[in-house]
Design a protein around this motif. Structure first.
Motif, PDB file in Angstrom:
ATOM      1  N   LYS A 265      91.274 107.464   5.388  1.00  0.00           N
ATOM      2  CA  LYS A 265      91.763 106.494   4.400  1.00  0.00           C
ATOM      3  C   LYS A 265      91.254 106.825   3.004  1.00  0.00           C
ATOM      4  O   LYS A 265      91.959 106.680   2.022  1.00  0.00           O
ATOM      5  CB  LYS A 265      91.261 105.087   4.764  1.00  0.00           C
ATOM      6  CG  LYS A 265      92.131 104.371   5.758  1.00  0.00           C
ATOM      7  CD  LYS A 265      91.564 102.989   6.000  1.00  0.00           C
ATOM      8  CE  LYS A 265      92.683 102.017   6.253  1.00  0.00           C
ATOM      9  NZ  LYS A 265      92.244 100.653   6.362  1.00  0.00           N
TER      10      LYS A 265
ATOM     11  N   GLN B 212      96.359 108.693   4.026  1.00  0.00           N
ATOM     12  CA  GLN B 212      95.560 107.504   3.745  1.00  0.00           C
ATOM     13  C   GLN B 212      95.947 106.335   4.641  1.00  0.00           C
ATOM     14  O   GLN B 212      95.121 105.484   4.960  1.00  0.00           O
ATOM     15  CB  GLN B 212      95.741 107.091   2.284  1.00  0.00           C
ATOM     16  CG  GLN B 212      95.045 108.025   1.316  1.00  0.00           C
ATOM     17  CD  GLN B 212      95.597 107.885  -0.096  1.00  0.00           C
ATOM     18  OE1 GLN B 212      96.382 106.975  -0.377  1.00  0.00           O
ATOM     19  NE2 GLN B 212      95.199 108.776  -0.974  1.00  0.00           N
ATOM     20  N   THR B 213      97.202 106.285   5.040  1.00  0.00           N
ATOM     21  CA  THR B 213      97.651 105.142   5.832  1.00  0.00           C
ATOM     22  C   THR B 213      97.819 105.473   7.314  1.00  0.00           C
ATOM     23  O   THR B 213      98.022 104.574   8.123  1.00  0.00           O
ATOM     24  CB  THR B 213      99.002 104.614   5.308  1.00  0.00           C
ATOM     25  OG1 THR B 213      99.937 105.684   5.352  1.00  0.00           O
ATOM     26  CG2 THR B 213      98.890 104.086   3.893  1.00  0.00           C
TER      27      THR B 213
END
Lengths: 585, 164
Positions: free
Chosen positions: A532, A541-542
């Motif tokens: 993340k 990041q997700t």
């Protein structure tokens, strides 16, 4: 562009003014033309209904109307998505002065019966129309919460008009937003968009007006600045953009052009998934029509505004939904992201300032220009204005495409609009944001759908995918599925995503196979947090979100699979090591 | 084979005329080539390199980056099975397995007779019909594993009629 003399420009402007008048007349002509029809049959031919055989249904309507000599009295319209995809192919019969009737699961045979039992008697006899039980059974009430709870801005013309008829679009207020914008100063247009509170509908939720202001402030580079429409809808199980492009391509083009005028952009690109042939075909047609009627080109509508647009196809890479990767792909390269800053509005496509907007965002712009910013900001919550289109799918009764005011609760979506689970079994959770989002458990049904609330719960708005799951669905399995997807789609440029994702997936498989331990769960959380914070782009990041959020809300399901699931949890570590990575940018 | 190469390269050169003058058009050109041949032949790549003045290595890197592009000819019947989320939770995986079992090859490959090619795709945009299978452009909705043998048989017959 080639330099023109003053005289040439004046000539073009005069032409532009005539073209504008012609367009307005085109709308009037359309209204005149449809006045004479006594009835209309709207048939949905969007991807889902088309796959269900809508094309042959349309043929059947036309043939049987011709056979009864009613073809000049009844207008058969091939429309964009009507929404209730699970019941497709759909057809709506509108007899002048009577309540519209919607039919589901229409077949060519049924279409012939609709003409003989419903349309012909309605036009040739007075009084009540009595249709057989066969038809009655396939009638869908338009009073279903699925329809009444919606508020349509972006989807307002879908299912009600022929997306290929420019005259119909104009008659319905199309290109009026652009015409109005061109009578204003660019800063005034920017101001309206800012005031409306419109935010990016692709998931991030960045204020559109602010993004455009940034682009407006960037000077032209070699005489160019760009607008890009992001139609690379990669979330598996979501098809909002596909339907908006396929059923309202002119509205998206109009939104882009208003943005271009406000920001000083010189040309635009539509980046559309190659898997969406209908969306591509309709956008190509819209651009062709716009060029032909002087909507695109030089000195548009007699002003100094020049704009051109073109299409680029995606080629099956989820990461290309990320804006820097998308630009790289438009340039014809591998779609790998790059660090920001510099932001695209400073250095974007071909190193020139670029604003990238989602399909749905752009489709909102025209109506905002016509109706004013207050009209738009009245709908929604304090920070999330307007409506949002969702593709509600999975184990839900009324699976389809819906547009609701921001702030509609999860419960209203699933139980009222969705009509509950398709299996009749208890509802377990809904996933929003696709592979980048997280789950919302049944305990959170009261939660309003808006950017902030969804983020708080560890999910995200995403582009509008909404997967409903019932008690039979294993949350560990679904999290593993999403992670498998993002690992597959990771471009491999940065280590946290490439290596972290892979390692996390191995641990998830171990757990799903019943061989995992609590130490593995802790490791997954550690890797997830590192991804993340340290991944280069939104994909990495997700990517841990589905896993982390299911671990949060469905810990019992993970524990049940672990070897040591019954033992007490180790005390939570205060600070996971990987969180110490410096995230200052 | 030499004649094939000449033909492929000639056709490719014609397709590239409109893309030569446009910037960033490599992917669009490759789409058009695959649209014509069903895959991107090596012989075409050579012409693309020459005409668009892009190194072969870069073309190859783009082709292998994107899922859409194929470097070898697929079977005559392309079975696309959706494994998007909506199809997945409605049993897409078991449909994939059923087709693999029926044809005896794993997804992503062509059967030995060159007739069938199975590919897994992510969302075809008709989630209301999940699970969805598309065969050479024809859509089958709400497919169950039991449908796999029927669909394969249907296409075997179709292809036999066409004399393939």
């Amino acid at each position: 562009m080639v330099e023109l003399s003053q005289e040439q420009i004046e000539k073009l402007k005069a032409l532009g003014r005539t073209q504008k008048e012609n367009l307005i007349k085109m709308g009037e002509d359309f209204k005149e033309k449809v006045k004479n029809f006594k009835a209309s049959i709207y048939t949905c031919n969007a991807t889902s209904c088309h796959s269900g055989g809508a094309a042959s249904v349309l043929d059947a309507f036309r043939e049987s109307l011709a056979a009864t000599g009613l073809e000049s009295d009844v207008r058969v319209v091939c429309t964009g998505c009507m929404g209730l995809c699970a019941s497709g192919p759909l057809a709506r019969v509108e007899i002048k002065g009577k309540k519209p009737v919607l039919y589901q699961h229409v077949t060519p045979d049924m279409a012939r019966v609709i003409v003989s039992e419903h349309v012909v008697p309605a036009l040739k006899t007075e009084g009540e129309i009595k249709t057989s039980d066969y038809l009655k059974k396939q009638e869908l009430s338009l009073d279903l919460p699925f329809f009444t709870k919606q508020r349509k801005i972006v989807l307002r013309l879908l299912g009600h008009s022929d997306p290929e008829d420019l005259g119909e679009y104009i008659a319905n207020g199309g290109y009026q937003g652009l015409m109005k914008a061109l009578t204003m100063k660019p800063e005034e247009v920017l101001d309206i968009i800012k005031k409306s509170g419109l935010r990016g509908r692709g998931g991030g939720g960045f204020p559109t007006g602010t993004k455009w202001e940034m682009l407006a402030k960037s000077p032209l580079v070699d005489g160019e600045k760009f607008m890009i429409c992001n139609g690379d809808e990669g979330d598996p199980g979501a098809y909002m953009d596909s339907c908006i492009l396929g059923g309202g391509s002119h509205a998206v083009l109009e939104g882009m052009m208003i943005g271009a005028y406000a920001t000083g952009a010189t040309s635009g690109w539509f980046y559309i998934r190659a898997e969406y042939p209908l969306a591509i075909q309709r956008m190509e047609l819209a651009i062709k029509q716009a060029k032909r009627y002087g909507i695109l080109g030089r000195n548009i509508f007699g002003t100094d505004f020049n704009f051109m647009a073109d299409i680029r196809y995606g080629a099956g890479a989820f990461v290309c939904g990320e804006e820097t990767a998308l630009m790289s792909s438009v340039e014809g390269k591998r779609g790998t992201p790059r660090p920001r800053p510099p932001f695209p509005t400073q250095k974007g496509l071909f190193q020139k300032p670029t604003a990238i907007n989602n399909v749905e965002t752009l489709a909102n712009v025209g109506p905002i220009m016509v109706n004013g910013p207050e009209w738009f900001s009245e709908v929604g919550t304090a920070t999330s204005k307007g409506t949002k289109v969702f593709a509600i799918t999975g184990k839900v009764k009324h699976s389809g495409l819906v547009e609701v005011p921001m702030g509609t609760t999860v419960g209203e979506m699933v139980n009222d609009i969705g009509g509950g689970t398709s299996s009749g079994k208890p509802f377990k959770a809904v996933q929003t944001g696709g592979p980048s989002g997280g789950v919302i458990p049944a305990s959170e049904l009261h939660m309003p759908l808006c950017y902030e609330e969804l983020k708080k719960i560890g999910s995200m708005m995403g582009s509008g995918g909404m997967i409903v799951m019932d008690q039979d669905d294993s949350m560990v399995e679904i999290a593993k599925f999403y992670l498998g997807f993002t690992v597959d789609e990771s471009c491999g440029k940065c280590a946290p995503c490439r290596i972290g994702g892979y390692q996390m997936l191995q641990l998830m498989k171990k757990i799903a196979d019943g061989k995992g331990t609590k130490a593995d769960v802790a490791k997954i959380k550690e890797i997830g947090n590192a991804m993340k914070k340290a991944s280069l782009c939104g994909l990495g990041q997700t990517a841990p979100n589905p896993v982390l959020s299911t671990m949060k809300f469905f810990k019992n399901e993970y524990d049940a699979l672990l070897i040591d699931g019954n033992e007490p949890d180790a005390p939570a570590e205060k600070e996971v090591k990987a969180c110490n990575i410096n995230t200052k940018k | 084979m030499a004649d094939d190469k000449v033909k492929i390269q000639e056709d490719t050169r014609k397709m590239l005329v409109k893309w030569k003058t446009k910037r960033g058009s490599l992917i669009m050109a490759l789409h058009e080539i695959q649209g014509a041949f069903g895959y991107v032949p090596w012989d075409s790549m050579e012409v693309v390199a020459e005409e668009l003045k892009i190194p072969m290595a870069q073309i190859y890197s783009v082709l292998t980056f994107y899922n859409h592009f194929k470097l070898t000819a697929p079977g005559k019947v392309v079975i696309s099975i959706c494994d998007g989320t909506a199809c997945h939770i409605k049993g897409g995986q078991s449909v994939i397995e059923a087709f693999e079992k029926e044809l005896g090859v794993p997804a992503g490959t062509t059967t030995e007779d060159g007739l069938f090619y199975i590919q897994i795709v992510r969302c075809l945009g008709c989630c209301g019909l999940a699970p969805v299978v598309v065969v050479n452009g024809k859509t089958y909705g709400r497919v169950t594993p039991l449908d796999a043998p029927k669909i394969v048989a249907e296409w075997r017959e179709t292809m036999a009629k066409e004399g393939a």
